[in-house]
Design an enzyme around this catalytic site. Structure first.
Site: not given
Lengths: 393, 251
Positions: A139, A283, A287, A320
């Protein structure tokens, strides 16, 4: 090669063109306008509903039909063409540093379609100059691509480059995989909320990210070259840092030590201190552990100053987009440098305990932000940070 | 100045299982390219002066999956149209492939390495981009770099196909800004430069992250003192440019 145009013999590197395909639209302006309007682009995706899996929301890119066999190539190419056009540059005069992420697995009228990310990169790279580097850092790939291009231009290796990333992963194949890792928010996690609200970065109700397709492309060149061509740069790139957590393949360390390290490296590279940063493009995946680690790392980085630095993330709005994420976020950070405005983190309403930061909530903030830290923290613990600043006259 | 210090090549998983059970224990959870890359890296790191601080350049495989993963891909995609996927769960081992440069992460964890790193992807010819990046990193360390990089490991693993019975190769090179004898040769090997020339007509290539570096190292091992001008075989390039690597072997 252009001469030195910075202090200490360093060449200054600027962004002169961008292209973005995201769940908020097919242009950079669509992306920025949607974020400023606090508008989520995530929605229910019909083909996911039809497949019967437990995750049916995501950041869909409408600009290219989902069953187009070369969708991976087309999404990337459109962003690249837009970036080149806005910079008034030709591919034949630019290097190419790009991430195409993971292989694409789709089913369409042709049956099972497996497209290699490597072959997609090679096809995209064909019209560019050397160097042509495919970046693979999970990522963090998009951010690393921009950072690698920045270093190559600053060092004098090349004068101009297209950098960024693209990703086509909004398929059951990847959704089932990420659901297994408890990284994506499933339909059950929505708890009756509208599907567009399923991804809630830093929020106490966060359950994971929404997977997305997308592409972000940046044309980068020396300030000297941009001025010679009479082009107005969007922003300047002044620092880059990478690190690895060296902790675990599936989760970050709770204190965010690896994330903090890459941010400190970017600051050292830019010869700045944390108090020189005006805003953070986080970011912010939504999560549980990722957001906690990121918030902890940012608080430690800024020390007692952390309440002064506005923090914002885009994944609540566009999902994302994996290999494209860092590039799309660098584009947003560049707009913040240019306008001074920090967009809100879409879908964040109640910051969770442990996620305390100066969050920008519900509406944009005119913070007159000139220097922005844009960060990506990838699975496997691969981290990257960029520092962008408003271009001085 | 950039010097080649050590290299290793691994092709036989069975040999790793038999001769290095500890290594096998560390790598067994991964697929073939990652297993072989990590096993090769483990050997060269015995020559490292500081494994925690060695910068890492890792090439992702051009054939990134496993036979099992691709079978699973067929199951999922064929079930999409019929709406029969339901609560299907992926084997957690397969989910590791969401990390496109898995060897880089696994290496960092194994050595507690948080040094500068660069993950390159599985496209044809990226191995030479990796070697160019080694030169850039170690040269930059001499000029304008706050990282203090002294050594770089360049590592790669790949497989011929994703079939069950495929063959694989793992390779690792350790390079330093300080002159030391290249372990298998007992002489100093300096990486002088890498040159590219655009190919007027694109050529066919064989995408493989590790094979080209192995042939390059095999050629160096046969070299007498003096300059070696190594033309990378066309099929190991990206097809759009020829690559020439110049090294100097010194007693």
């Amino acid at each position: 090669m252009s001469g030195n145009d910075g202090d200490n013999g360093r060449r200054r590197v600027v962004i002169t063109g961008t292209g973005a395909l995201s769940a908020l639209g097919r242009t950079t302006q669509d992306l920025w306008n949607g974020l400023i309007a606090n508008r989520p682009g995530i929605r229910t995706v019909d083909r996911l509903v039809a497949s019967g899996i437990t995750v049916t929301t995501g950041g869909e890119v409408d600009a290219v039909p989902h069953d187009q066999i070369d969708r991976d190539h087309e999404i990337a190419n459109r962003a690249i063409d837009d970036a080149l056009a806005s910079a008034k540059r030709a591919a034949a005069n630019c290097g190419f540093i790009w991430s195409t992420g993971l292989d694409t697995f789709q089913a369409n009228s042709h049956g099972f379609v497996h497209r290699s990310a490597g072959r997609c990169f090679s096809a995209l790279a064909a019209r560019f100059l050397e160097p042509k580097r495919m970046i693979a850092a999970a990522c963090a790939s998009g951010t690393q691509a921009v950072g690698e291009a920045f270093r190559l231009i600053r060092s004098g290796r090349i004068d101009a480059c297209v950098a960024g990333g693209s990703s086509v992963m909004l398929t059951p194949f990847y959704l089932i995989g990420f659901a297994g890792l408890q990284a994506v928010a499933t339909d059950n996690d929505a708890n009756g909320d509208h599907p567009s609200r399923v991804c809630r970065p830093f929020d106490r109700r966060r359950k994971g990210f929404a997977l997305a397709d997308g592409a972000g492309a940046l044309v980068m060149e020396t300030l000297d070259s941009a001025r010679t061509r009479g082009t107005s740069p969007l922003a300047e790139v002044i620092g880059f840092g990478m690190s690895q957590d060296a902790f675990d393949l599936n989760r970050p360390s709770e204190d965010g030590a690896g994330a903090e390290l890459c941010m400190r490296r970017a600051l050292a590279d830019a010869r700045l201190a944390p108090h020189d940063i005006d805003a953070v493009n986080a970011h912010a995946t939504a999560t549980y552990l990722g957001d906690l680690a990121e918030a902890a790392a940012l608080r430690r980085l800024f020390g007692g100053d952390w309440k002064r630095v506005p923090v914002s993330g885009v994944k609540g709005a566009i999902g994302h987009a994996m290999a494209a994420a860092g590039a799309l976020e660098a584009i947003v950070a560049a707009h913040t440098c240019q306008t001074g405005i920090v967009p809100p983190t879409v879908n964040l309403s109640e910051p969770d305990e442990g996620c305390e930061l100066d969050h920008v909530i519900a509406e944009p903030r005119d913070a007159n932000a000139e220097r922005v830290l844009s960060v990506s923290f990838g699975m496997g613990g691969q981290n990257a940070a960029l520092i962008l600043q408003r271009v001085s006259a | 100045m950039v010097y080649l210090i050590a290299s290793a090549e691994r092709r036989d998983l069975g040999a790793i299982q038999r001769s290095s059970p500890e290594t096998w224990r560390r790598v067994r959870r991964y697929n073939l390219p990652i297993q072989l890359a990590l096993a090769a890296a483990e050997e060269v790191m015995t020559a490292s002066s500081d494994p925690k601080c060695t910068a890492v350049i890792s090439l992702a495989p051009c054939q990134p999956g496993s036979a099992d993963l691709y079978r699973w891909g067929h199951v999922v995609t064929s079930g999409m149209a019929s709406g029969t996927l339901g609560d299907l769960r992926m084997n957690p081992t397969q989910t590791l492939h969401a990390v496109d440069n898995l060897a880089m992460s696994a290496f960092a964890i194994a050595y507690g390495n948080q040094a500068e790193c660069l993950g390159l992807g599985g496209a044809a010819g990226q191995a030479w981009c990796g070697l160019e990046a080694v030169l850039e990193k170690l040269d930059a360390a001499d000029r304008d770099d706050s990282s203090g990089t002294e050594e770089v490991i360049l590592m790669a693993g790949d497989q011929d196909t994703t079939d069950e019975s495929t063959a694989g190769i793992g390779v690792a090179l350790l390079l330093s800004k300080h002159a030391r004898a290249f372990v298998p040769l007992g002489r100093v090997v300096r990486l002088v430069r890498i040159e590219r020339r655009a190919q007027p007509n694109p050529t066919n290539v064989h995408p493989h992250a590790a094979a080209g570096l192995c042939e390059f190292i095999a050629t160096i091992k046969k070299q007498n003192d003096g300059l070696l001008s190594y033309d990378v075989p066309t099929e190991q390039t990206d097809g759009s440019s020829s690559v020439n690597v110049v090294v100097e072997v010194m007693s």
